[in-house]
Motif scaffolding. Structure first.
Motif, PDB file in Angstrom:
ATOM      1  N   LYS A 167      41.652 125.447 -49.886  1.00  0.00           N
ATOM      2  CA  LYS A 167      42.994 125.969 -50.167  1.00  0.00           C
ATOM      3  C   LYS A 167      42.850 127.191 -50.684  1.00  0.00           C
ATOM      4  CE  LYS A 167      45.604 121.823 -50.282  1.00  0.00           C
ATOM      5  NZ  LYS A 167      45.058 120.626 -50.475  1.00  0.00           N
ATOM      6  N   LEU A 168      43.773 128.051 -49.861  1.00  0.00           N
ATOM      7  CA  LEU A 168      43.879 129.324 -50.225  1.00  0.00           C
ATOM      8  C   LEU A 168      44.441 129.637 -51.669  1.00  0.00           C
ATOM      9  CD1 LEU A 168      45.525 130.595 -46.739  1.00  0.00           C
ATOM     10  CD2 LEU A 168      43.653 131.573 -47.708  1.00  0.00           C
TER      11      LEU A 168
ATOM     12  N   GLU B  44      38.713 137.229 -32.443  1.00  0.00           N
ATOM     13  CA  GLU B  44      39.068 138.995 -32.672  1.00  0.00           C
ATOM     14  C   GLU B  44      40.470 138.912 -32.201  1.00  0.00           C
ATOM     15  OE1 GLU B  44      36.609 141.412 -30.141  1.00  0.00           O
ATOM     16  OE2 GLU B  44      37.544 143.087 -30.899  1.00  0.00           O
ATOM     17  N   CYS B  45      40.909 138.288 -31.126  1.00  0.00           N
ATOM     18  CA  CYS B  45      42.488 138.569 -31.058  1.00  0.00           C
ATOM     19  C   CYS B  45      43.282 137.875 -32.205  1.00  0.00           C
ATOM     20  CB  CYS B  45      42.710 137.879 -29.554  1.00  0.00           C
ATOM     21  SG  CYS B  45      42.130 138.544 -28.288  1.00  0.00           S
ATOM     22  N   MET B  46      42.660 136.676 -32.785  1.00  0.00           N
ATOM     23  CA  MET B  46      43.598 136.145 -33.743  1.00  0.00           C
ATOM     24  C   MET B  46      43.804 137.247 -34.951  1.00  0.00           C
ATOM     25  SD  MET B  46      44.668 133.268 -33.158  1.00  0.00           S
ATOM     26  CE  MET B  46      45.085 132.392 -34.768  1.00  0.00           C
ATOM     27  N   ASP B  47      42.567 137.927 -35.159  1.00  0.00           N
ATOM     28  CA  ASP B  47      42.514 138.948 -36.381  1.00  0.00           C
ATOM     29  C   ASP B  47      43.475 140.018 -35.895  1.00  0.00           C
ATOM     30  OD1 ASP B  47      40.931 138.215 -38.154  1.00  0.00           O
ATOM     31  OD2 ASP B  47      39.964 140.218 -38.135  1.00  0.00           O
ATOM     32  N   ILE B  48      43.605 140.337 -34.563  1.00  0.00           N
ATOM     33  CA  ILE B  48      44.666 141.476 -34.215  1.00  0.00           C
ATOM     34  C   ILE B  48      46.157 141.020 -34.350  1.00  0.00           C
ATOM     35  CG2 ILE B  48      45.535 142.842 -32.259  1.00  0.00           C
ATOM     36  CD1 ILE B  48      42.520 142.720 -31.481  1.00  0.00           C
ATOM     37  N   LEU B  49      46.196 139.830 -34.096  1.00  0.00           N
ATOM     38  CA  LEU B  49      47.671 139.224 -34.367  1.00  0.00           C
ATOM     39  C   LEU B  49      47.966 139.116 -35.931  1.00  0.00           C
ATOM     40  CD1 LEU B  49      47.395 136.428 -31.567  1.00  0.00           C
ATOM     41  CD2 LEU B  49      48.922 138.368 -31.400  1.00  0.00           C
ATOM     42  N   ALA B 105      46.919 128.254 -37.373  1.00  0.00           N
ATOM     43  CA  ALA B 105      46.232 129.361 -37.664  1.00  0.00           C
ATOM     44  C   ALA B 105      45.642 129.375 -39.080  1.00  0.00           C
ATOM     45  CB  ALA B 105      47.067 130.536 -37.421  1.00  0.00           C
ATOM     46  N   MET B 106      46.432 128.544 -39.958  1.00  0.00           N
ATOM     47  CA  MET B 106      46.128 128.642 -41.325  1.00  0.00           C
ATOM     48  C   MET B 106      44.807 128.056 -41.433  1.00  0.00           C
ATOM     49  SD  MET B 106      48.751 126.986 -44.208  1.00  0.00           S
ATOM     50  CE  MET B 106      48.133 125.415 -43.777  1.00  0.00           C
ATOM     51  N   LYS B 107      44.334 127.045 -40.625  1.00  0.00           N
ATOM     52  CA  LYS B 107      42.935 126.361 -40.445  1.00  0.00           C
ATOM     53  C   LYS B 107      42.037 127.426 -40.393  1.00  0.00           C
ATOM     54  CE  LYS B 107      44.590 121.876 -39.196  1.00  0.00           C
ATOM     55  NZ  LYS B 107      44.555 120.797 -38.224  1.00  0.00           N
ATOM     56  N   ILE B 108      42.217 128.596 -39.539  1.00  0.00           N
ATOM     57  CA  ILE B 108      41.257 129.528 -39.317  1.00  0.00           C
ATOM     58  C   ILE B 108      41.391 130.352 -40.668  1.00  0.00           C
ATOM     59  CG2 ILE B 108      40.692 131.657 -37.936  1.00  0.00           C
ATOM     60  CD1 ILE B 108      40.471 129.431 -36.234  1.00  0.00           C
ATOM     61  N   GLY B 109      42.464 130.676 -41.128  1.00  0.00           N
ATOM     62  CA  GLY B 109      42.379 131.581 -42.210  1.00  0.00           C
ATOM     63  C   GLY B 109      41.678 130.676 -43.443  1.00  0.00           C
ATOM     64  N   GLN B 110      41.693 129.688 -43.548  1.00  0.00           N
ATOM     65  CA  GLN B 110      40.934 129.178 -44.698  1.00  0.00           C
ATOM     66  C   GLN B 110      39.338 129.135 -44.679  1.00  0.00           C
ATOM     67  OE1 GLN B 110      41.799 125.123 -44.903  1.00  0.00           O
ATOM     68  NE2 GLN B 110      43.905 125.272 -45.614  1.00  0.00           N
ATOM     69  N   LEU B 111      38.927 129.711 -43.240  1.00  0.00           N
ATOM     70  CA  LEU B 111      37.527 130.106 -43.146  1.00  0.00           C
ATOM     71  C   LEU B 111      37.098 131.369 -43.824  1.00  0.00           C
ATOM     72  CD1 LEU B 111      36.995 128.331 -39.588  1.00  0.00           C
ATOM     73  CD2 LEU B 111      36.409 127.565 -41.771  1.00  0.00           C
ATOM     74  N   TYR B 112      38.294 132.196 -44.086  1.00  0.00           N
ATOM     75  CA  TYR B 112      38.086 133.494 -44.601  1.00  0.00           C
ATOM     76  C   TYR B 112      37.927 133.280 -46.399  1.00  0.00           C
ATOM     77  CZ  TYR B 112      38.340 135.930 -40.364  1.00  0.00           C
ATOM     78  OH  TYR B 112      38.164 136.155 -38.906  1.00  0.00           O
ATOM     79  N   VAL B 113      38.183 131.975 -46.885  1.00  0.00           N
ATOM     80  CA  VAL B 113      38.229 131.797 -48.323  1.00  0.00           C
ATOM     81  C   VAL B 113      37.070 132.142 -48.784  1.00  0.00           C
ATOM     82  CG1 VAL B 113      38.467 130.236 -50.345  1.00  0.00           C
ATOM     83  CG2 VAL B 113      40.108 130.380 -48.278  1.00  0.00           C
ATOM     84  N   PRO B 114      35.768 131.662 -48.365  1.00  0.00           N
ATOM     85  CA  PRO B 114      34.551 132.280 -49.203  1.00  0.00           C
ATOM     86  C   PRO B 114      34.224 133.577 -49.357  1.00  0.00           C
ATOM     87  CG  PRO B 114      34.000 130.632 -47.490  1.00  0.00           C
ATOM     88  CD  PRO B 114      35.711 130.816 -47.273  1.00  0.00           C
ATOM     89  N   MET B 115      34.999 134.399 -48.128  1.00  0.00           N
ATOM     90  CA  MET B 115      34.731 135.730 -48.210  1.00  0.00           C
ATOM     91  C   MET B 115      35.770 136.476 -49.279  1.00  0.00           C
ATOM     92  SD  MET B 115      33.668 138.757 -46.865  1.00  0.00           S
ATOM     93  CE  MET B 115      33.497 138.806 -45.061  1.00  0.00           C
TER      94      MET B 115
END
Lengths: 173, 173
Positions: A167-168, B44-49, B105-115
């Motif tokens: 969860k964010l 990469e495109c998702m990031d740009i978006l 897209a939130m599901k992808i965003g969650q993968l950045y949580v560890p970072m």
DNA sequence: GCTAAATCTCTTAGAGACTAAGATATATAT
DNA sequence: ATATATATCTTAGTCTCTAAGAGATTTAGC
């Protein structure tokens, strides 16, 4: 605006600014690969070799996340381009060390000159003490990214039903 | 050691530290794409978006350096995965805007949580003033990288006989 | 308004890079 | 000795990319 709110806003800005420059850094790398006429993975391996020195093919696979089969292809192409050399380990003849050929690899290094010049220009505006702060941050940030990568890879090996719900954190600011 | 020598050493250390963390950042991105089950270019495109908001297909091609044909494939895959939506511009019907679908897209965003968590931990050790310095650097560094990318692309358009011999192999692009 | 040129996206064919599975060669353990 | 483990390479098939150009729409020149 409260002190903690101001800090949260600052952290948010920082995250976005770093994401932006990081994305642009990726694009720079792609351009280097394009100009050099080699694949992205090939350049990535050259970078690893630059940072780690002589490493085995298996280690390259481990670090890049590619299969050993793909690494064979990478090294084949790099060797053909004269950028690296295969060196069989005499002690353990299964191992193949990959070593850069400095004279040729230099040509790749030259493609980083525009980047070095641009960064030099940026750094010029900072005092020694400020640069030391940036260095400290770069080193700590590196460790943080390594930790994050390990954590994310850990998720990969965890069965989906056993994964902690990601969860964010509530965005402050 | 003279003042300028000390600074030169500092700059050298900084360059390597940034190169290291940048390389590790690339690996983090690859892991995200891998876990998400999408191609690197797609992420990469998702990031740009995420950074630019709604953009046209052509703009994506421009920013990523991919051909428009490749972008068609990227958007096809992202749309199929429910991550983006194509939206024809009613004013100029040749244009296709690509918009993220936030819920998915939130599901992808969650993968950045560890970072995010790792970086938050790093940032904790810095004062507000120090963070402002880091933010200033991140913004200036971003501009520097953009400038460097432009300069490098400029080399691409310089006739080969008018620039130092960098090309190792005929480019495919 | 009509035509030519420009712009934007998509399609197609073929090339290159990747994975999965397994082959090969060498090393280690029982 | 034999079995198992390790390290790299090979092969077949898949996926993504480029190059070239088609289709659809807009803009500019007359």
């Amino acid at each position: 605006m409260s002190r903690t709110k101001a800090r949260a806003a600052l952290l948010g800005e920082l995250e976005e600014a770093m994401r932006r420059s990081s994305a642009q850094g990726v694009l720079y790398g792609q351009t280097v690969a394009n100009v050099a006429g080699i694949a992205n993975s090939d350049l990535e391996c050259m970078d690893i070799l630059y940072l780690e020195g002589r490493v085995t093919a298996g280690r390259l696979a481990e670090v890049t996340g590619l299969t050993t089969g793909a690494i064979t292809g990478v090294v084949d192409r790099l060797e053909k381009a004269g950028l690296v050399r295969r060196e069989r380990d005499e002690a353990d003849r299964r191992k193949v060390y990959i070593a850069v050929v400095p004279e040729t690899a230099m040509k790749i290094g030259q493609l980083y000159v525009p980047m070095q010049q641009a960064m030099e220009k940026v750094f010029d505006a900072y005092s020694d003490e400020e640069l030391r702060l940036l260095l400290r941050f770069a080193n700590e940030g590196y460790k943080g990214v390594v930790a994050a990568t390990t954590a994310l890879k850990g998720l990969l090996d965890t069965p989906p039903e056993k994964r902690p719900d990601l969860k964010l954190k509530k965005r402050r600011g």
